[in-house]
Design an enzyme around this catalytic site. Structure first.
Site, short mmCIF file in Angstrom:
data_model
loop_
_atom_site.label_atom_id
_atom_site.label_comp_id
_atom_site.label_asym_id
_atom_site.label_seq_id
_atom_site.Cartn_x
_atom_site.Cartn_y
_atom_site.Cartn_z
N HIS A 1 30.02 -12.27 -16.40
CA HIS A 1 29.74 -10.99 -15.75
C HIS A 1 30.86 -9.96 -15.99
O HIS A 1 30.57 -8.77 -16.19
CB HIS A 1 29.52 -11.20 -14.25
CG HIS A 1 29.00 -10.00 -13.54
ND1 HIS A 1 27.82 -9.37 -13.88
CD2 HIS A 1 29.49 -9.30 -12.48
CE1 HIS A 1 27.62 -8.34 -13.08
NE2 HIS A 1 28.61 -8.28 -12.23
N HIS B 1 18.19 4.15 -33.06
CA HIS B 1 18.42 2.75 -33.41
C HIS B 1 19.84 2.32 -33.04
O HIS B 1 20.79 3.03 -33.33
CB HIS B 1 18.19 2.57 -34.91
CG HIS B 1 18.26 1.16 -35.37
ND1 HIS B 1 18.77 0.82 -36.58
CD2 HIS B 1 17.87 0.00 -34.78
CE1 HIS B 1 18.70 -0.49 -36.74
NE2 HIS B 1 18.17 -1.01 -35.65
N TYR C 1 22.93 -10.38 -10.18
CA TYR C 1 22.97 -10.35 -11.65
C TYR C 1 21.69 -9.82 -12.29
O TYR C 1 21.38 -10.15 -13.44
CB TYR C 1 23.33 -11.72 -12.22
CG TYR C 1 24.61 -12.25 -11.63
CD1 TYR C 1 25.84 -11.65 -11.94
CD2 TYR C 1 24.61 -13.31 -10.73
CE1 TYR C 1 27.02 -12.12 -11.38
CE2 TYR C 1 25.78 -13.79 -10.17
CZ TYR C 1 26.99 -13.19 -10.50
OH TYR C 1 28.15 -13.64 -9.95
N ASP D 1 21.10 -3.44 -11.18
CA ASP D 1 20.81 -3.60 -9.76
C ASP D 1 21.58 -2.53 -9.00
O ASP D 1 22.33 -1.74 -9.59
CB ASP D 1 21.13 -5.02 -9.29
CG ASP D 1 22.61 -5.41 -9.42
OD1 ASP D 1 23.50 -4.52 -9.43
OD2 ASP D 1 22.88 -6.62 -9.51
N ASN E 1 20.84 -7.37 -14.07
CA ASN E 1 21.37 -6.33 -14.93
C ASN E 1 21.12 -6.74 -16.38
O ASN E 1 21.29 -7.91 -16.73
CB ASN E 1 22.89 -6.19 -14.73
CG ASN E 1 23.26 -5.92 -13.30
OD1 ASN E 1 22.95 -4.87 -12.76
ND2 ASN E 1 23.92 -6.88 -12.67
#
Length: 130
Positions: free
Chosen positions: A97, A20, A119, A28, A121
């Site tokens: 980012h 947890h 992007y 990418d 990801n």
């Protein structure tokens, strides 16, 4: 031998270690990943293995209570992928980012895909099945 689900031995092992609130990044092919983070590298050639396929496989295996994406992703194809899976990704956090990349040292492991979409990801935060 497993007959369904993730059969990649390293990836299945890393998934089995998750608890947890542990975090996993699906990346990418260009995301700079910290050297100390265990890496499952699925990139073969550009476009193979695709990000969406890996994300879907992981979402079939783990409980996700939240995810982090770069705000820049929302403007492109990757944003559509996240929106299409919103019901399985839990609470969304968006960061620029650069701030997203600052969170990478805290992930339990990373999965690199052959994806060349900007992007593509996501950091997945594990939940519990109860």
């Amino acid at each position: 031998m497993r007959h369904s689900g993730i059969v990649h031995a390293q990836l299945a092992h890393q998934i089995g270690l998750l608890g947890h609130t542990d975090r996993v990044v699906v990346a990418d092919m260009g995301l700079p990943l910290p050297r100390h983070v265990p890496l499952i590298d699925l990139a073969l050639v550009t476009g193979t293995v695709p990000f969406a396929a890996v994300l879907d496989a992981l979402l079939d295996e783990i409980v996700v209570q939240g995810h982090v994406i770069a705000s820049e992703a929302l403007e492109g194809v990757a944003g559509t992928w996240f929106d299409e899976r919103a019901d399985r990704l839990g609470l969304r956090t968006t960061l620029d980012h650069e701030s997203f990349k600052q969170r990478l040292p805290q992930v339990a492991f990373a999965v690199r895909t052959g994806e060349a979409t900007p992007y593509a990801n996501v950091i997945l935060e594990c939940g519990v099945p109860f």
